[in-house]
Enzyme design. Structure first.
Site, PDB file in Angstrom:
ATOM      1  N   ASP A 215       0.834  -1.211   0.000  1.00  0.00           N
ATOM      2  CA  ASP A 215       0.000   0.000   0.000  1.00  0.00           C
ATOM      3  C   ASP A 215       0.871   1.265   0.000  1.00  0.00           C
ATOM      4  O   ASP A 215       1.995   1.251   0.498  1.00  0.00           O
ATOM      5  CB  ASP A 215      -0.926  -0.016   1.231  1.00  0.00           C
ATOM      6  CG  ASP A 215      -2.059   0.986   1.097  1.00  0.00           C
ATOM      7  OD1 ASP A 215      -2.400   1.356  -0.041  1.00  0.00           O
ATOM      8  OD2 ASP A 215      -2.612   1.402   2.140  1.00  0.00           O
ATOM      9  N   GLY A 216       0.326   2.318  -0.558  1.00  0.00           N
ATOM     10  CA  GLY A 216       0.996   3.618  -0.498  1.00  0.00           C
ATOM     11  C   GLY A 216       1.559   4.093  -1.828  1.00  0.00           C
ATOM     12  O   GLY A 216       2.257   5.110  -1.877  1.00  0.00           O
TER      13      GLY A 216
ATOM     14  N   HIS B 158       2.310   3.384  -9.009  1.00  0.00           N
ATOM     15  CA  HIS B 158       2.086   1.962  -9.340  1.00  0.00           C
ATOM     16  C   HIS B 158       3.249   1.435 -10.184  1.00  0.00           C
ATOM     17  O   HIS B 158       3.714   0.321  -9.984  1.00  0.00           O
ATOM     18  CB  HIS B 158       0.760   1.788 -10.085  1.00  0.00           C
ATOM     19  CG  HIS B 158      -0.440   2.212  -9.279  1.00  0.00           C
ATOM     20  ND1 HIS B 158      -0.610   1.824  -7.965  1.00  0.00           N
ATOM     21  CD2 HIS B 158      -1.516   2.975  -9.592  1.00  0.00           C
ATOM     22  CE1 HIS B 158      -1.743   2.351  -7.505  1.00  0.00           C
ATOM     23  NE2 HIS B 158      -2.304   3.053  -8.469  1.00  0.00           N
TER      24      HIS B 158
ATOM     25  N   ASN C  26     -11.100  -2.440  -5.032  1.00  0.00           N
ATOM     26  CA  ASN C  26     -10.366  -1.474  -5.856  1.00  0.00           C
ATOM     27  C   ASN C  26     -11.072  -1.137  -7.174  1.00  0.00           C
ATOM     28  O   ASN C  26     -10.706  -0.174  -7.854  1.00  0.00           O
ATOM     29  CB  ASN C  26      -8.929  -1.959  -6.131  1.00  0.00           C
ATOM     30  CG  ASN C  26      -8.023  -1.911  -4.917  1.00  0.00           C
ATOM     31  OD1 ASN C  26      -7.127  -2.738  -4.760  1.00  0.00           O
ATOM     32  ND2 ASN C  26      -8.236  -0.946  -4.031  1.00  0.00           N
TER      33      ASN C  26
ATOM     34  N   ARG D  96       2.343  -4.851   6.067  1.00  0.00           N
ATOM     35  CA  ARG D  96       1.556  -3.840   5.348  1.00  0.00           C
ATOM     36  C   ARG D  96       2.342  -2.545   5.317  1.00  0.00           C
ATOM     37  O   ARG D  96       2.698  -2.003   6.373  1.00  0.00           O
ATOM     38  CB  ARG D  96       0.185  -3.593   5.989  1.00  0.00           C
ATOM     39  CG  ARG D  96      -0.574  -2.527   5.164  1.00  0.00           C
ATOM     40  CD  ARG D  96      -1.989  -2.288   5.582  1.00  0.00           C
ATOM     41  NE  ARG D  96      -2.624  -1.358   4.638  1.00  0.00           N
ATOM     42  CZ  ARG D  96      -3.877  -1.419   4.239  1.00  0.00           C
ATOM     43  NH1 ARG D  96      -4.670  -2.343   4.728  1.00  0.00           N
ATOM     44  NH2 ARG D  96      -4.348  -0.558   3.372  1.00  0.00           N
TER      45      ARG D  96
ATOM     46  N   ARG E  22      -4.639  -1.812   9.125  1.00  0.00           N
ATOM     47  CA  ARG E  22      -5.817  -2.623   8.870  1.00  0.00           C
ATOM     48  C   ARG E  22      -5.485  -3.709   7.852  1.00  0.00           C
ATOM     49  O   ARG E  22      -4.460  -3.645   7.169  1.00  0.00           O
ATOM     50  CB  ARG E  22      -6.997  -1.759   8.387  1.00  0.00           C
ATOM     51  CG  ARG E  22      -6.713  -0.911   7.168  1.00  0.00           C
ATOM     52  CD  ARG E  22      -7.947  -0.082   6.757  1.00  0.00           C
ATOM     53  NE  ARG E  22      -7.636   0.857   5.708  1.00  0.00           N
ATOM     54  CZ  ARG E  22      -7.595   2.194   5.855  1.00  0.00           C
ATOM     55  NH1 ARG E  22      -7.869   2.740   7.016  1.00  0.00           N
ATOM     56  NH2 ARG E  22      -7.293   2.974   4.829  1.00  0.00           N
ATOM     57  N   ILE E  23      -6.416  -4.657   7.732  1.00  0.00           N
ATOM     58  CA  ILE E  23      -6.194  -5.831   6.888  1.00  0.00           C
ATOM     59  C   ILE E  23      -6.830  -5.636   5.503  1.00  0.00           C
ATOM     60  O   ILE E  23      -6.437  -6.296   4.539  1.00  0.00           O
ATOM     61  CB  ILE E  23      -6.792  -7.101   7.577  1.00  0.00           C
ATOM     62  CG1 ILE E  23      -6.131  -7.334   8.948  1.00  0.00           C
ATOM     63  CG2 ILE E  23      -6.671  -8.339   6.716  1.00  0.00           C
ATOM     64  CD1 ILE E  23      -4.644  -7.591   8.904  1.00  0.00           C
TER      65      ILE E  23
HETATM   66  C1  IPE Z   1      -5.254  -2.633   0.030  1.00  0.00           C
HETATM   67  O1  IPE Z   1      -4.976  -1.305  -0.263  1.00  0.00           O
HETATM   68  C2  IPE Z   1      -5.356  -3.430  -1.235  1.00  0.00           C
HETATM   69  C3  IPE Z   1      -4.117  -3.629  -1.968  1.00  0.00           C
HETATM   70  C4  IPE Z   1      -2.924  -3.280  -1.583  1.00  0.00           C
HETATM   71  C5  IPE Z   1      -4.260  -4.296  -3.221  1.00  0.00           C
HETATM   72  P1  IPE Z   1      -6.145  -0.203  -0.355  1.00  0.00           P
HETATM   73  O2  IPE Z   1      -5.481   1.093  -0.586  1.00  0.00           O
HETATM   74  O3  IPE Z   1      -7.159  -0.622  -1.349  1.00  0.00           O
HETATM   75  O4  IPE Z   1      -6.776  -0.298   1.094  1.00  0.00           O
HETATM   76  P2  IPE Z   1      -7.696   0.725   1.888  1.00  0.00           P
HETATM   77  O5  IPE Z   1      -8.807   1.153   0.958  1.00  0.00           O
HETATM   78  O6  IPE Z   1      -6.850   1.889   2.290  1.00  0.00           O
HETATM   79  O7  IPE Z   1      -8.172  -0.040   3.088  1.00  0.00           O
HETATM   80  C1  IPE Z   2      -1.600   0.223  -3.314  1.00  0.00           C
HETATM   81  O1  IPE Z   2      -1.363   1.585  -3.328  1.00  0.00           O
HETATM   82  C2  IPE Z   2      -1.905  -0.335  -4.693  1.00  0.00           C
HETATM   83  C3  IPE Z   2      -3.312  -0.771  -4.862  1.00  0.00           C
HETATM   84  C4  IPE Z   2      -4.215  -0.792  -3.947  1.00  0.00           C
HETATM   85  C5  IPE Z   2      -3.687  -1.218  -6.174  1.00  0.00           C
HETATM   86  P1  IPE Z   2      -2.559   2.635  -3.348  1.00  0.00           P
HETATM   87  O2  IPE Z   2      -2.945   2.874  -4.769  1.00  0.00           O
HETATM   88  O3  IPE Z   2      -3.657   2.192  -2.467  1.00  0.00           O
HETATM   89  O4  IPE Z   2      -1.853   3.903  -2.787  1.00  0.00           O
HETATM   90  P2  IPE Z   2      -2.422   4.896  -1.674  1.00  0.00           P
HETATM   91  O5  IPE Z   2      -2.774   4.044  -0.485  1.00  0.00           O
HETATM   92  O6  IPE Z   2      -3.601   5.583  -2.246  1.00  0.00           O
HETATM   93  O7  IPE Z   2      -1.279   5.816  -1.397  1.00  0.00           O
HETATM   94 MG    MG Z   3      -4.078   2.453  -0.519  1.00  0.00          MG
END
Ligand code: IPE
Ligand code: IPE
Ligand code: MG
Length: 258
Positions: free
Chosen positions: A30-31, A47, A78, A198, A204-205
């Protein structure tokens, strides 16, 4: 076992090599979006950069002999993101699965994908199918990518499959054990994760491996996924090595059986 090629041998920073290595590491990557925004770039640049981080962590797991690495790349939820971001993400997945196939083949890594793939384009499904087929006999490590995956989806699918067996008399209700449920999850051929990492600062999960994480050690870091390098991964591995997993027992019992 095939030769380890294209796998860098980094200097391992301060790692307690006596400590237990996880057999199965799962990661919520994430991030990406926040990383990009911090650099003044569009979210999709995060990404793209995230793919480089994936490659390094895969190689490092292989280098350490970690048998299973499971990465959460796209959740059921997503799909509610802007269409343009979804398109970039799916194109990137498609391109990466093709271009990284050589790395997986050369390093004896089996690719497996969990999740409902039917919603993805035919070309992405074909790329996945091709790389999974080419790597299916590889034994040194299993890399599992969770795509259009959700832990609740996994559990209700398993419930439906079991209910059908009960309905047709193949299985009695009293025979539905922990093992039966596990064998109907899409992770049935994977051990439960020992360590979940994470990145991105959320604690969170987010609907990842809900059943499978029952006794997994959790490691949360503020580092955004594109910045999660080998040094940061080693910090998570060292943290894991320091933990005592008790599985409901008391500490003394664990020491006695060690
Ligand atoms: C979790 O990340 C899903 C993946 C890394 C694929 P999200 O960015 O979708 O999670 P939330 O919405 O912050 O919980
Ligand atoms: C994780 O990064 C990748 C996916 C969930 C596909 P994010 O796209 O959720 O990045 P943030 O959390 O918005 O920074
Ligand atoms: Mg995210």
């Amino acid at each position: 076992m095939k030769e380890l090629s294209s796998v860098s041998s980094p200097v391992i920073p301060d790692r307690n090599l006596q400590g237990a290595l996880p057999h199965h590491v799962a990661v919520i990557m994430d991030g990406n979006g926040r990383w990009a925004m911090q650099q003044g770039l569009p979210r999709t640049a995060g990404h793209k950069k995230g793919v480089d981080a994936v490659r390094e962590i895969v190689k490092h797991c292989r280098h350490h002999g970690i048998g299973y690495l499971t990465l959460f790349a796209f959740s059921n939820e997503n799909w509610s993101r802007p269409q343009q971001e979804i398109r970039v993400l799916t194109d990137l997945l498609c391109a990466s699965i093709d271009t990284e196939a050589r790395l997986l083949i050369d390093n004896d890594i089996k690719l497996s994908v969990i999740g409902d793939l039917t919603r993805f384009t035919e070309s992405l499904q074909a790329s996945i199918e091709s790389t999974c087929r080419q790597t299916r006999n590889n034994r040194s490590m299993t890399l599992t990518i969770a795509l259009n995956y959700g832990g609740q989806w996994d559990i209700y699918n398993a419930c439906q499959a079991i209910a059908k067996k009960v309905e047709c008399g193949e299985l009695g209700a009293a025979e539905i054990t922990h093992r039966v449920i596990q064998s109907h999850l899409c992770t049935h051929d994977l051990p439960d994760p020992d360590l979940l990492i994470r990145t991105g600062g959320e604690i969170r999960i987010s609907n990842f491996l809900l059943w499978q994480l029952a006794y997994t050690e959790l490691f949360f870091t503020d580092t955004y996924w594109p910045d999660f390098d080998i040094g940061r991964f080693e910090i998570a591995l060292n943290d894991y090595a320091e933990r005592q997993r008790r599985f409901g027992n008391i500490g003394r019992q664990i020491k006695e059986t060690a």
